[in-house]
Design a protein around this motif. Structure first.
Motif, mmCIF file in Angstrom:
data_model
loop_
_atom_site.group_PDB
_atom_site.id
_atom_site.type_symbol
_atom_site.label_atom_id
_atom_site.label_comp_id
_atom_site.label_asym_id
_atom_site.label_seq_id
_atom_site.Cartn_x
_atom_site.Cartn_y
_atom_site.Cartn_z
ATOM 1 N N GLU A 1 0.825 -1.199 0.000
ATOM 2 C CA GLU A 1 0.000 0.000 0.000
ATOM 3 C C GLU A 1 0.868 1.261 0.000
ATOM 4 O O GLU A 1 0.614 2.217 -0.721
ATOM 5 N N PHE A 2 1.910 1.231 0.824
ATOM 6 C CA PHE A 2 2.774 2.401 1.027
ATOM 7 C C PHE A 2 3.489 2.788 -0.264
ATOM 8 O O PHE A 2 3.669 3.966 -0.563
ATOM 9 N N TRP A 3 3.908 1.788 -1.037
ATOM 10 C CA TRP A 3 4.696 2.063 -2.243
ATOM 11 C C TRP A 3 3.854 2.273 -3.500
ATOM 12 O O TRP A 3 4.360 2.748 -4.515
ATOM 13 N N TYR A 4 2.571 1.929 -3.434
ATOM 14 C CA TYR A 4 1.743 1.905 -4.643
ATOM 15 C C TYR A 4 1.697 3.264 -5.336
ATOM 16 O O TYR A 4 1.982 3.385 -6.539
ATOM 17 N N LEU A 5 1.342 4.308 -4.579
ATOM 18 C CA LEU A 5 1.255 5.633 -5.187
ATOM 19 C C LEU A 5 2.634 6.243 -5.420
ATOM 20 O O LEU A 5 2.786 7.129 -6.270
ATOM 21 N N MET A 6 3.668 5.767 -4.689
ATOM 22 C CA MET A 6 5.033 6.230 -4.968
ATOM 23 C C MET A 6 5.468 5.794 -6.365
ATOM 24 O O MET A 6 6.185 6.510 -7.064
ATOM 25 N N ILE A 7 4.999 4.606 -6.769
ATOM 26 C CA ILE A 7 5.342 4.082 -8.095
ATOM 27 C C ILE A 7 4.772 4.977 -9.196
ATOM 28 O O ILE A 7 5.334 5.080 -10.283
ATOM 29 N N LEU A 8 3.670 5.642 -8.899
ATOM 30 C CA LEU A 8 3.017 6.523 -9.867
ATOM 31 C C LEU A 8 3.991 7.590 -10.368
ATOM 32 O O LEU A 8 4.052 7.882 -11.570
ATOM 33 N N VAL A 9 4.775 8.159 -9.452
ATOM 34 C CA VAL A 9 5.744 9.196 -9.834
ATOM 35 C C VAL A 9 6.832 8.609 -10.727
ATOM 36 O O VAL A 9 7.240 9.211 -11.725
ATOM 37 N N VAL A 10 7.298 7.395 -10.384
ATOM 38 C CA VAL A 10 8.360 6.743 -11.159
ATOM 39 C C VAL A 10 7.887 6.448 -12.579
ATOM 40 O O VAL A 10 8.595 6.721 -13.558
ATOM 41 N N PRO B 1 8.652 14.326 -19.687
ATOM 42 C CA PRO B 1 8.007 14.049 -18.391
ATOM 43 C C PRO B 1 8.103 15.176 -17.367
ATOM 44 O O PRO B 1 7.460 15.074 -16.322
ATOM 45 N N LEU B 2 8.875 16.237 -17.624
ATOM 46 C CA LEU B 2 9.170 17.217 -16.586
ATOM 47 C C LEU B 2 7.906 17.821 -15.978
ATOM 48 O O LEU B 2 7.715 17.816 -14.753
ATOM 49 N N ILE B 3 7.014 18.333 -16.818
ATOM 50 C CA ILE B 3 5.798 18.973 -16.314
ATOM 51 C C ILE B 3 4.874 17.956 -15.635
ATOM 52 O O ILE B 3 4.384 18.214 -14.517
ATOM 53 N N PRO B 4 4.598 16.777 -16.254
ATOM 54 C CA PRO B 4 3.762 15.784 -15.558
ATOM 55 C C PRO B 4 4.338 15.337 -14.219
ATOM 56 O O PRO B 4 3.587 15.159 -13.248
ATOM 57 N N VAL B 5 5.663 15.156 -14.148
ATOM 58 C CA VAL B 5 6.278 14.727 -12.887
ATOM 59 C C VAL B 5 6.122 15.804 -11.820
ATOM 60 O O VAL B 5 5.798 15.512 -10.660
ATOM 61 N N ASP B 6 6.338 17.066 -12.190
ATOM 62 C CA ASP B 6 6.158 18.157 -11.231
ATOM 63 C C ASP B 6 4.705 18.218 -10.748
ATOM 64 O O ASP B 6 4.445 18.392 -9.549
ATOM 65 N N ALA B 7 3.769 18.060 -11.680
ATOM 66 C CA ALA B 7 2.346 18.125 -11.325
ATOM 67 C C ALA B 7 1.941 16.974 -10.420
ATOM 68 O O ALA B 7 1.241 17.175 -9.413
ATOM 69 N N ILE B 8 2.393 15.774 -10.759
ATOM 70 C CA ILE B 8 2.024 14.610 -9.948
ATOM 71 C C ILE B 8 2.684 14.688 -8.580
ATOM 72 O O ILE B 8 2.122 14.243 -7.566
ATOM 73 N N SER B 9 3.883 15.276 -8.507
ATOM 74 C CA SER B 9 4.570 15.431 -7.222
ATOM 75 C C SER B 9 3.800 16.378 -6.308
ATOM 76 O O SER B 9 3.695 16.146 -5.095
ATOM 77 N N ILE B 10 3.242 17.447 -6.882
ATOM 78 C CA ILE B 10 2.417 18.363 -6.094
ATOM 79 C C ILE B 10 1.187 17.644 -5.553
ATOM 80 O O ILE B 10 0.831 17.763 -4.373
ATOM 81 N N CYS B 11 0.551 16.854 -6.412
ATOM 82 C CA CYS B 11 -0.642 16.113 -5.991
ATOM 83 C C CYS B 11 -0.315 15.096 -4.904
ATOM 84 O O CYS B 11 -1.074 14.919 -3.939
ATOM 85 N N MET B 12 0.828 14.419 -5.040
ATOM 86 C CA MET B 12 1.225 13.441 -4.037
ATOM 87 C C MET B 12 1.586 14.109 -2.712
ATOM 88 O O MET B 12 1.402 13.526 -1.641
#
Length: 487
Positions: free
Chosen positions: A274-283, A291-302
């Motif tokens: 469970e703990f790693w599941y959403l972390m994998i989303l960023v990877v 990927p720069l903009i999507p990664v920044d956006a997803i990092s804000i959401c996370m």
């Protein structure tokens, strides 16, 4: 849900009509709901504050490191989220076995066993910490393997070496916290964590910025803060004897270790998945084209989701204590009703949080970025973030029920199936094959969370709580601190 001696699953509805209390009468239901809600918040409130305080230790260190320089920020951020994050998940998961055993033993009126259980968990977690040390030592090649630059990997690897003391603090801290939580001594943990956070903020400023020690100062303050939490909690236990739950160090800590290891591993697998599941989303998002903009956006959401998750973690701890205590006491119906109350409460908070995310979706991105492109992408992802926040208001609660009842192995299999056989492949398919990008990746993974939540709701609804109480009694006798341990 329970298994009889022949391996047959027994199921009954969540709220039966032959419980001796007429829950269908509105006045009676409201009174019971209010009383249970009061008990719940006495546990969940301090647990939420504790989670926020301990989460803030790493966040503050990262903030101060960012004021020193970009490479210092990257080093602390990567070590904190990848190396220490991996160790944190494993240690927290393995320590969660105590939520089942200590909670049920305390409910059964066997407080002396809690100290034995805690010592057994120390033995297992300290051994695990020794096994994880090579990951810290050889973290630079590990980080380069997953795509980090050489410069960042070397800086994070150097910081990881300095953070090895934190790893061993984790090994002692999580069993201590579960030991205290099972006795509802949550305020002790909260006061210690809050006091340490204040000291951590001051000494982080002093060492990292004022004295200019940079990463060295960051390592000293973060290590010291985690060890102060351990020392503060342990001092309370040794001085007060925790109302008879602590009777000193015992060789019984080394008895029946294999049974303890199996439950600890099941707990670790369940929580780590469970703990790693959403972390994998960023990877995975980092593998997209441009990927720069999507990664920044997803990092804000996370980041937003991470802070919101602290509330769910508080309810997870609270319901785990309530269920394990009541099952240990043989109060099957009370345990069952506690699940209803915490589910309603947590989902209500989740609905409010979801509404807040959606209402501020055009504004909150600018708290984290000055880039218009990143802010626009984050706004597009806000709907998915809202659904994730809502789902994660119930899912951790159901996981807490599982821990309190001792279903770790079952939930581990459910998590593997829903997250990594359904959700993750669906996200990759939608994101890459069908070209939906980060929205597709996240949507597929939300599907995995939805499926897991539905299955856990069904399992919990069909549970025979009377049989679970009988199994809790059997578990307490089987893993007791006396003669049974010697057999």
């Amino acid at each position: 849900m329970a298994m009889d001696n022949n391996g047959t699953t027994t199921i009954t509805p969540l709220l039966s009509n032959n419980s001796g209390h007429d829950l269908e009468k509105p006045a009676s239901f409201v009174r019971e709901f209010g009383a249970e809600s009061k008990r719940l918040w006495k546990l969940a409130g301090p647990a939420i504050i504790t989670a926020l305080c301990q989460y803030s230790l790493g966040a503050l260190t990262q903030t101060f490191a960012g004021l020193v320089g970009e490479i210092e920020l990257a080093a602390v951020s990567v070590e904190n989220s990848v190396i220490a994050g991996l160790a944190f998940g494993i240690m927290l998961g393995m320590g969660s076995a105590l939520e089942t055993l200590c909670g049920q033993a305390y409910g059964a009126g066997e407080p002396r066993m809690l100290g034995i259980y805690m010592q057994r968990s120390w033995v297992i977690l300290l051994t695990t910490a020794c096994v994880l040390v090579p990951m810290y030592v050889w973290s630079p090649p590990i980080l380069e393997l997953i795509g980090e630059t050489t410069e960042i990997s070397e800086a994070a690897g150097k910081f990881a070496l300095w953070m090895i003391p934190q790893l061993f603090a984790y090994a002692l801290n999580f069993p201590i916290q579960k030991f205290l939580q099972s006795q509802s001594k949550v305020l002790v943990i909260t006061w210690v964590s809050a006091g340490v956070l204040v000291l951590h903020a001051f000494f982080s400023w002093l060492l990292i910025l004022h004295l200019g020690w940079g990463l060295t100062g960051a390592a000293i303050t973060l290590n010291t803060s985690w060890w102060l939490i351990v020392i503060g909690q342990l001092s309370y236990i040794l001085i007060t004897k925790s109302d008879g739950a602590w009777s000193g160090f015992s060789w019984l800590a080394f008895a029946n270790l294999w049974g303890f290891v199996k439950l600890s591993l099941a707990s670790a697998v369940m929580l780590c998945l469970e703990f790693w599941y959403l972390m994998i989303l960023v990877v995975i998002t980092g593998r997209l084209q441009d990927p720069l903009i999507p990664v920044d956006a997803i990092s804000i959401c996370m980041n937003i989701q991470g802070w919101d998750a602290m509330i769910a973690i508080g309810f997870n701890a609270a319901i785990s204590v309530r269920v394990s205590n009541e099952l240990g006491s043989g109060n099957a119906r009370v345990a069952k009703f506690a699940v209803v109350v915490v589910s309603v409460t947590s989902v209500s908070i989740g609905v409010v949080a979801m509404a807040l995310v959606l209402a501020t979706r055009d504004y909150f991105p600018y708290l984290f970025t000055t880039s218009e492109a990143v802010a626009e992408e984050t706004t597009k992802l806000a709907l998915l973030l809202g659904f994730t926040v809502l789902l994660n208001s119930l899912q951790p609660v159901l996981s807490g029920v599982a821990v309190g009842a001792g279903w770790q192995s079952l939930v581990a299999y459910i998590n593997i199936g829903c997250y990594y056989i359904v959700g993750l492949p669906a996200g990759i398919l939608l994101g890459f094959t069908f070209g939906f990008g980060v929205e597709g990746i996240w949507s597929g993974m939300i599907g995995g969370i939805c499926l897991q939540t539905i299955i856990l709701v069904v399992v919990t609804s069909l549970t025979n709580w009377k049989t679970e109480a009988e199994q809790a009694e059997s578990r307490v006798k089987r893993w007791g601190g006396g003669s049974s341990d010697q057999s």
